[in-house]
Design a protein around this motif. Structure first.
Motif, mmCIF file in Angstrom:
data_model
loop_
_atom_site.group_PDB
_atom_site.id
_atom_site.type_symbol
_atom_site.label_atom_id
_atom_site.label_comp_id
_atom_site.label_asym_id
_atom_site.label_seq_id
_atom_site.Cartn_x
_atom_site.Cartn_y
_atom_site.Cartn_z
ATOM 1 N N GLN A 100 44.979 50.213 34.469
ATOM 2 C CA GLN A 100 45.275 51.016 35.648
ATOM 3 C C GLN A 100 46.724 51.488 35.649
ATOM 4 O OE1 GLN A 100 44.448 49.093 39.400
ATOM 5 N NE2 GLN A 100 42.276 49.479 39.201
ATOM 6 N N ALA A 135 41.623 46.063 42.469
ATOM 7 C CA ALA A 135 42.401 45.080 41.688
ATOM 8 C C ALA A 135 42.586 43.773 42.452
ATOM 9 C CB ALA A 135 43.751 45.664 41.288
ATOM 10 N N PRO A 136 41.477 43.147 42.885
ATOM 11 C CA PRO A 136 41.615 41.927 43.679
ATOM 12 C C PRO A 136 42.078 40.758 42.828
ATOM 13 C CG PRO A 136 39.316 42.268 43.151
ATOM 14 C CD PRO A 136 40.072 43.436 42.557
ATOM 15 N N VAL A 137 42.943 39.912 43.398
ATOM 16 C CA VAL A 137 43.426 38.766 42.633
ATOM 17 C C VAL A 137 42.775 37.469 43.093
ATOM 18 C CG1 VAL A 137 45.618 39.859 42.108
ATOM 19 C CG2 VAL A 137 45.429 38.411 44.123
ATOM 20 N N LEU A 145 51.214 41.358 38.840
ATOM 21 C CA LEU A 145 50.307 41.921 39.836
ATOM 22 C C LEU A 145 49.055 41.071 39.974
ATOM 23 C CD1 LEU A 145 50.498 45.740 39.056
ATOM 24 C CD2 LEU A 145 51.576 44.496 40.906
ATOM 25 N N ALA A 146 48.735 40.342 38.918
ATOM 26 C CA ALA A 146 47.497 39.575 38.936
ATOM 27 C C ALA A 146 47.617 38.277 39.728
ATOM 28 C CB ALA A 146 47.048 39.271 37.506
ATOM 29 N N GLY A 147 48.847 37.812 39.962
ATOM 30 C CA GLY A 147 49.038 36.619 40.775
ATOM 31 C C GLY A 147 48.518 35.365 40.115
ATOM 32 N N VAL A 151 41.167 40.418 34.614
ATOM 33 C CA VAL A 151 41.995 40.978 35.687
ATOM 34 C C VAL A 151 43.263 41.593 35.092
ATOM 35 C CG1 VAL A 151 43.426 40.404 37.695
ATOM 36 C CG2 VAL A 151 41.134 39.433 37.488
ATOM 37 N N SER A 187 42.448 44.823 33.281
ATOM 38 C CA SER A 187 42.128 45.975 34.136
ATOM 39 C C SER A 187 43.389 46.493 34.822
ATOM 40 C CB SER A 187 41.025 45.626 35.144
ATOM 41 O OG SER A 187 41.569 44.990 36.264
ATOM 42 N N ILE A 188 44.300 45.583 35.163
ATOM 43 C CA ILE A 188 45.560 46.021 35.769
ATOM 44 C C ILE A 188 46.393 46.797 34.747
ATOM 45 C CG2 ILE A 188 47.784 45.205 36.659
ATOM 46 C CD1 ILE A 188 46.209 43.012 38.124
ATOM 47 N N HIS A 200 45.615 34.014 39.893
ATOM 48 C CA HIS A 200 44.280 33.939 39.312
ATOM 49 C C HIS A 200 44.119 34.979 38.216
ATOM 50 C CE1 HIS A 200 43.288 32.209 43.439
ATOM 51 N NE2 HIS A 200 43.314 31.223 42.580
ATOM 52 N N PRO A 220 36.466 45.928 41.526
ATOM 53 C CA PRO A 220 37.552 46.012 40.539
ATOM 54 C C PRO A 220 38.555 47.121 40.859
ATOM 55 C CG PRO A 220 35.390 45.992 39.467
ATOM 56 C CD PRO A 220 35.142 46.091 40.935
ATOM 57 N N LYS A 221 38.090 48.171 41.550
ATOM 58 C CA LYS A 221 38.979 49.283 41.891
ATOM 59 C C LYS A 221 40.139 48.829 42.765
ATOM 60 C CE LYS A 221 36.496 53.649 41.829
ATOM 61 N NZ LYS A 221 35.614 54.431 42.696
#
Lengths: 558, 312
Positions: free
Chosen positions: B55, A157-159, B39-41, B48, B51-52, B43, A154-155
């Motif tokens: 951050q 920030a994978p999409v 930023l999440a695109g 997600v 969390s973005i 998916h 998660p660090k």
């Protein structure tokens, strides 16, 4: 994945989709082998009706060309944060993936020379020896495992983490062996390794750069055919050929590729016509008519994994009723839409996934199931009857689309007319880009909306790639809390089924149910569009371009 | 000008900047859309996105975010673009020069071209008719229309100028930015020309001019000393304001010519709700606007002794 949810959509939803070929000729601008040698404007029509996977092979090298990204400047070049046309095209030419997607959507060895399952939940990759990063360091299994694991952290920030959801662990089990173990069998994972989800970068560089990896200042360090020479924000990205690239088939023939970020359709068209830009994927559909007669180059069309559909987002009102959804689907004359809205450069579609996504090993199963679907049948009389049987049918139905997108507007207008002819009242809601993209992912942005014009795409030719986003209940694109036990079980079993024919049976069984419930109103499968100046050729024309190192195939036409 | 006047100016400048920054930040905050999805695109699962947002501090209240930003600016830090993960100062750095070059180029065209055409129209009757018709067309041509016409004729067909981009170096910029500058300047140039013509006409009919004529002073001298000098006062004020207006028009032209400048960056950043970038560009534009107005005021003082007396 949904195109409409992406940044690129603000500029051209049907990028690579609609075509303005007059007279309804099927893709009169699709070039074919040998066509680029003739001069003048007739080489385009000379290959009319042809949809090609690749452009004619390159004949020689060139010192430099200028490319364009019609979806605009990438916000990142970090593979774990990329899920859009611009960053994907750039990353795919700089970073190698474990496997390679070919122009005809086949899957070949990439940084992994081979792979095998030691049991249904253990997958072993043999990593290619002698591959070097741009800085001269040798690629090892440690780099591969580290790069893959970032998709689960998660660090970072994978999409693209969704593809790793069934992964239990990824370990470098030898200097050139990587072992992936799964919580439960996952047939899709290995295919996704031919996409950006299977990208590999240098571990030491990743550790050194931290969160600045993939930014303009942090750069990238990979093994791919093109090196990142410069990224000057807002201005350009410069790619330079990697002279030591390991794969002779993709050894770059053009020394320097300068990549621009022109998004304005008319500016891009002028730049292509004047030869200042040599090529671009996903050229705006509004420019097709000008580009197909251009003396400067050729407009090619290729098969795609893109689908255009209407996605219901509510369980109330007329659209919440299956009969109304069925009637609307029946009222759509898809063949006419292909002609009028896409000018021939699309295929009618009656399912949630396109026919291009069918597994070649089980094509007959998919074909037989598709033939039985009623969702693509055009029948106005029957549709009118269905509508009349629903008391609240005249209540307004709000169809949301992207503001300023001419291609989407043309489609939405066609749908609106079809609906009105059977007694339905569709109101169009043109939404601002950010709000529209939010509507795909955040429920609060769907308030007051009954349907979305949706352009989705699959990364690899496997229906599960897309179905996983719709099922089971609670999935990203499950807007209507759809919950059918058989569909859920069939699809859950399909992901664990390695046999293509058995898997196809499960997928098509589920398809018969959810399409009968009209969880989506499918419209078309549009083609990809690529423009190349006459001086260059060789690039992939199919939608596989986003994951194949497609620019590395480019070279001089003479 | 007295010190008091300068002090007043500075205070009102600071207040303008502050109010503008609050209004722009607030408007952007209220605008629909959650930038975390960018930023999440494709998916973008709720987790997600969440969390973005965490951050990037996108979910904090307006006051907190504004205060963080303001504190940064007061310490000379314009912040970081959440989208590009780059300091805003570095994102803007490369773009400022392009926009300044374009606006100055267009301003020169407007002031020199507009005043010259206006004078010509006022002093030469026949040419005047042609110029009046021409400037009327120019006045009615929006810059994006001018851009398309100019690109089609001079860039695509004649290939005299590049289609897009800003170029590098002085010569490169000159050739790249000529068409954009013309597109940007056209309607303002036409306006300035018509205004100049009217102002000169008015002065020509005034008593002091007739007196000068009757005293046998040469026409050229009458025009330069008595007519133009007086006519310059309204012309200066208006052309100063038009130059300030160019900053707004610049946004359209930069988009049309694919120029990597502040205007196109502002549009993109606003669409993406990239707060730090929007704020930085907006403040630069507000500052430029205020500075140009001060210059116009000062120049008016130079031109008009009556204003000087009043200021003292």
């Amino acid at each position: 994945m949904s195109r409409s949810g992406l940044r690129s959509l603000r500029w051209a939803a049907c990028a690579g989709a609609a075509v303005l070929v007059t007279g309804g000729l099927l893709a009169a601008c699709g070039g074919s082998s040998g066509s680029s040698n003739s001069s003048g404007g007739n080489q385009n029509t000379g290959s009319s009706g042809r949809i090609v996977d690749t452009t004619p092979p390159a004949k020689g090298s060139l010192s430099s060309i200028t490319w364009d990204l019609p979806s605009g400047e990438p916000t990142t070049l970090d593979y774990v944060k990329s899920a859009d046309y611009s960053p994907d095209l750039m990353v795919s030419n700089m970073c190698d993936y474990l496997l390679r997607l070919t122009p005809s959507f086949g899957i070949q060895p990439g940084l992994a020379t081979s792979y095998h399952y030691t049991n249904p939940t253990t997958l072993v990759f043999d990593i290619r020896k002698g591959v070097k990063f741009w800085d001269g360091h040798t690629l090892t299994a440690t780099d591969v495992a580290y790069s893959m694991l970032r998709n689960m952290n998660p660090k970072d920030a994978p999409v693209n983490g969704a593809y790793y959801s069934l992964v239990k662990s990824i370990t470098a089990t030898g200097p050139y062996t990587v072992t992936v173990s799964f919580k439960s069998p996952d047939e899709l994972f290995v295919k996704e390794m031919s996409t950006i989800a299977g990208a590999v970068a240098e571990k030491s560089y990743l550790e050194k750069k931290g969160s600045s990896f993939g930014t303009a200042s942090g750069g990238v360090m990979c093994t791919g055919p093109y090196e990142l020479k410069q990224w000057s924000p807002g201005n350009q990205i410069v790619l330079q050929a990697n002279p030591n690239y390991w794969d002779p088939a993709y050894k770059p023939k053009i020394k320097t590729i300068t990549v621009k970020f022109i998004v304005d359709a008319s500016t891009l068209t002028s730049a292509l016509l004047s030869g200042q830009i040599d090529g671009a994927y996903g050229v705006p559909s509004t420019s097709y008519s000008e580009l197909k007669t251009a003396s400067a180059g050729t407009l090619y069309f290729g098969p795609s994994l893109v689908i255009t559909e209407l996605a219901p987002t509510t369980t109330s009102g007329p659209i919440g009723n299956i009969k109304i959804r069925e009637a609307l689907s029946m009222a759509l004359d898809r063949a006419a839409i292909v002609k009028v809205v896409y000018d021939g450069a699309a295929t009618p579609n009656a399912a949630l996934t396109p026919a291009t996504a069918w597994d070649p090993a089980a094509k007959s199963v998919y074909e037989a199931a598709y033939a039985k679907l009623t969702s693509g049948k055009y029948n106005l009389a029957e549709a009118k009857k269905l509508v009349a049987s629903v008391p609240n049918h005249s209540q307004p139905i709000t169809l949301a689309l992207l503001a300023g997108d001419q291609a989407e507007l043309a489609l939405a207008t066609a749908v609106q007319q079809a609906a009105s002819s059977i007694g339905l009242n569709i109101k169009l809601d043109e939404m601002q880009p950010l709000a529209f993209s939010n509507a795909f992912f955040v429920p609060s942005y769907r308030k007051g909306i009954d349907m979305l014009v949706d352009e989705g795409y699959l990364d690899v030719p496997d229906p599960l790639d897309y179905l996983g986003l719709w099922f089971p209940k609670g999935a990203i694109f499950d807007y209507t809390n759809y919950n059918n036990a058989t569909v859920n079980t069939d699809l859950a079993r399909a992901i664990g089924t390695y046999n293509p024919a058995q898997r196809a049976s499960l997928i098509t069984a589920a398809q018969a149910i959810y399409m009968n419930d009209y969880i989506v109103i499918p419209v078309v499968n549009p083609y990809e569009a690529l423009f190349l100046n006459h001086s260059i050729t060789g690039a992939t024309a199919s939608f596989a371009y986003i994951y194949e190192p497609s620019l590395a195939m480019l070279g001089s036409a003479k | 000008m007295t010190l008091g006047l300068v002090g007043n100016r500075l205070v009102s400048f600071a207040v303008t900047l502050f109010v503008a920054s609050v209004v722009i930040y607030g408007a952007l905050y209220l605008a629909p859309g959650d930038p975390a999805t960018l930023l999440a695109g494709g998916h973008a699962t709720p987790s997600v996105i969440a969390s973005i947002a965490r951050q990037e501090h996108l979910n904090q209240p307006f006051v907190v975010r504004y205060w963080d930003w303001l504190a940064g600016v007061l310490h000379g830090n314009l912040g970081e673009s959440f989208l590009y993960k780059q300091p805003v100062a570095s994102l803007i750095g490369g773009r400022v020069l392009n926009t300044v070059f374009l606006v100055v180029y267009a301003s020169i065209l407007i002031i020199v071209g507009g005043v010259a055409l206006g004078l010509l129209a006022a002093l030469r009757r026949r040419t005047g008719v042609v110029i009046t018709v021409g400037t009327s067309i120019g006045l009615a041509t929006p810059s994006f229309v001018a851009a398309i016409i100019l690109i089609t004729i001079f860039a695509v067909n004649l290939k005299w100028f590049p289609v897009f981009g800003a170029g590098t170096g002085f010569a490169g910029r000159l050739s790249h930015l000529t068409l954009p500058a013309i597109a940007l300047a056209l309607s303002w140039l036409a306006y300035t020309a018509q205004l100049t013509r009217a102002a000169v006409h008015e002065e020509l009919g005034k008593e002091h001019v007739e007196t000068a004529h009757s005293r046998g002073i040469k026409q050229r001298r009458v025009v330069s000393r008595h007519v133009v000098r007086n006519a310059m006062i309204p012309i200066t004020t208006v052309s100063g304001l038009t130059v300030a207006g160019l900053i707004a028009g610049d946004v359209v032209v930069e988009q049309a010519f694919g120029i990597n400048g502040l205007g196109s960056f502002l549009v993109q950043s606003a669409l993406d709700k990239d707060f730090a970038s929007v704020q930085a560009v907006a403040l630069i534009l507000v500052t430029a606007f205020v500075v140009i107005n001060v210059i116009v005021d000062l120049w008016s003082l130079v031109l008009d002794p009556r204003l000087r007396a009043r200021a003292a």
